[in-house]
Design a protein around this motif. Structure first.
Motif, PDB file in Angstrom:
ATOM      1  N   VAL A  25      27.520   3.243  15.843  1.00  0.00           N
ATOM      2  CA  VAL A  25      26.599   4.318  15.478  1.00  0.00           C
ATOM      3  C   VAL A  25      26.330   4.319  13.974  1.00  0.00           C
ATOM      4  N   VAL A  26      27.375   4.161  13.201  1.00  0.00           N
ATOM      5  CA  VAL A  26      27.209   4.159  11.750  1.00  0.00           C
ATOM      6  C   VAL A  26      26.316   2.997  11.317  1.00  0.00           C
ATOM      7  N   ALA A  66      24.130   1.442  13.182  1.00  0.00           N
ATOM      8  CA  ALA A  66      22.769   1.701  13.649  1.00  0.00           C
ATOM      9  C   ALA A  66      22.019   2.554  12.640  1.00  0.00           C
ATOM     10  N   ALA A  67      22.714   3.546  12.115  1.00  0.00           N
ATOM     11  CA  ALA A  67      22.045   4.472  11.201  1.00  0.00           C
ATOM     12  C   ALA A  67      21.710   3.835   9.863  1.00  0.00           C
ATOM     13  N   ALA A  81      21.108  -1.378  10.528  1.00  0.00           N
ATOM     14  CA  ALA A  81      20.360  -1.928  11.658  1.00  0.00           C
ATOM     15  C   ALA A  81      18.858  -1.960  11.403  1.00  0.00           C
ATOM     16  N   VAL A 101      23.926  -4.357  17.294  1.00  0.00           N
ATOM     17  CA  VAL A 101      24.032  -2.918  17.560  1.00  0.00           C
ATOM     18  C   VAL A 101      23.371  -2.570  18.891  1.00  0.00           C
TER      19      VAL A 101
END
Lengths: 226, 226
Positions: free
Chosen positions: B136-137, B139-140, B143, B153
């Motif tokens: 998640v991190v 992706a934010a 990514a 991701v």
DNA sequence: GATTAATTTGCGACATGGTACAAAAATCGA
DNA sequence: TCGATTTTTGTACCATGTCGCAAATTAATC
């Protein structure tokens, strides 16, 4: 370089120099600023949303805002303060769009559809790539180490939770939901759905797929569309 | 400084120098490395999870791994490659824990409870603060701009979606869910719940609250506990 | 002209990612 | 036993970025 130091020689008569919203303010003395803080802050926000805090240099910000570093510093403080002000600006903007939909009177399903459509508009906008949700991005990065930023992020997260919760409570009162429905749990699902599309949008999942996720989630929350 | 260049003078006889897993390999020539790549990669992963890519310097990594920069470079490549290898390591570890729970035979509700408990363990661990979900991190942050990282991701995100989907399909077949249940939609809610606790954990929301969210979400997905 | 405020230039000290190179430590061949 | 070879290590270095600030400059009002 966006707003650069062109002396605004267009209107040669000194008639408020084209600044839009200077109404009854006490007439600024000294050299007039070559930038408008509002638009500069907007540019800074764009950059931060695109690159994040650590990956954005003062030179980047300087180039994007058209202000050189000392002016930036004077107007907004250091990089961290600028980030905080950018985040507040984001909340003002994105929050306003949401609040409008939460306030307006409409059926539950339609309200949810509009909320998520608005969220997707915000998350997927951006010339160079989807900008995502600034709250979510900030939560993932700066919120761990910076208590002040963390509190703002928490405020944003719980604000959304509460808005959803009261929205489901009202819907239940109006008979749009069965008596067994748990507004708090539904609100957390609704928030979670916002978060998941925020995350996925940053990974460049196309809008169609995100809309499918939203549709499925609404189906689970209020019942599949008959 | 974690594994530093102490010559391992402990066991004076040259019996494989305490390196655990060197089985039938053809005997490395040259000066022996003063680090174990596995543990060094683990330390790098810890740092990246804590601070993110941009905020982590090579000096930080050097200090954490006990390798100096040239060794780091020689062993893992540049910073980006090290990040990628760290992420793969994370997926191996975190993924293994999840897969085990997905494979094992158990009732749906229990499976979900264990999945989320395991996720919370991973997300809330960390000496200096909750490390969150690396997928998640990432992706934010990274990514958006890096296609290779983005693909990894995306692979992680859809992997979880699929695992949940097949889990709900099986449950439906076994009669644990009503015929009207939509496994795909439920899976996306289940993933969304993972994402929301990942985000919130980074904002230091206490475990109790995260568990309440999980409980509510499970209630919506499989029916409130009777 | 004096005052005030914002702008620009440019500095200084330091951090950053990455690399060159010689010394160090092991194995191999004679 | 001893040198040659191989691999890693440690120091030093480079070019570039970085943040924050102190002067000096410009332009408006008084």
């Amino acid at each position: 370089m966006v707003q650069k130091s062109k002396p605004p020689a267009a209107a040669s008569e000194p008639e408020r120099r084209g600044e839009p919203e200077r109404r009854g303010e006490p007439k600024r003395r000294g050299r007039p600023r070559a930038y408008e803080p509002e638009v500069a802050l907007g540019k800074a926000l764009d950059l931060f949303r695109k690159q994040g805090f650590a990956a954005t240099s003062l030179d980047d910000l300087s180039a994007a805002t058209g202000m050189n570093r000392p002016s930036l510093y004077g107007a907004f403080g250091d990089k961290r303060e600028l980030y905080i002000k950018s985040y507040q600006r984001y909340r003002d903007e994105a929050g306003a769009a949401m609040v409008a939909i939460f306030r307006e009177e409409m059926p539950l399903r339609q309200r949810l559809e509009r909320i998520y459509a608005s969220a997707l508009d915000i998350y997927l906008s951006g010339d160079t790539g989807p900008r995502g949700c600034f709250t979510v991005v900030t939560a993932a990065s700066e919120a761990v180490g910076d208590p002040e930023i963390r509190d703002m992020v928490l405020d944003g997260l719980t604000g959304l939770d509460k808005a959803f919760a009261s929205c489901f409570r009202r819907a239940k009162e109006k008979g749009e939901l069965p008596e067994s429905a748990d507004p708090t749990a539904l609100a957390q699902i609704a928030s979670a759905t916002v978060h998941t599309i925020a995350i996925r949008s940053r990974a460049r999942v196309p809008r169609k797929e995100l809309e499918a996720i939203v549709k499925g989630a609404i189906g689970v929350m209020v019942g599949a569309k008959e």
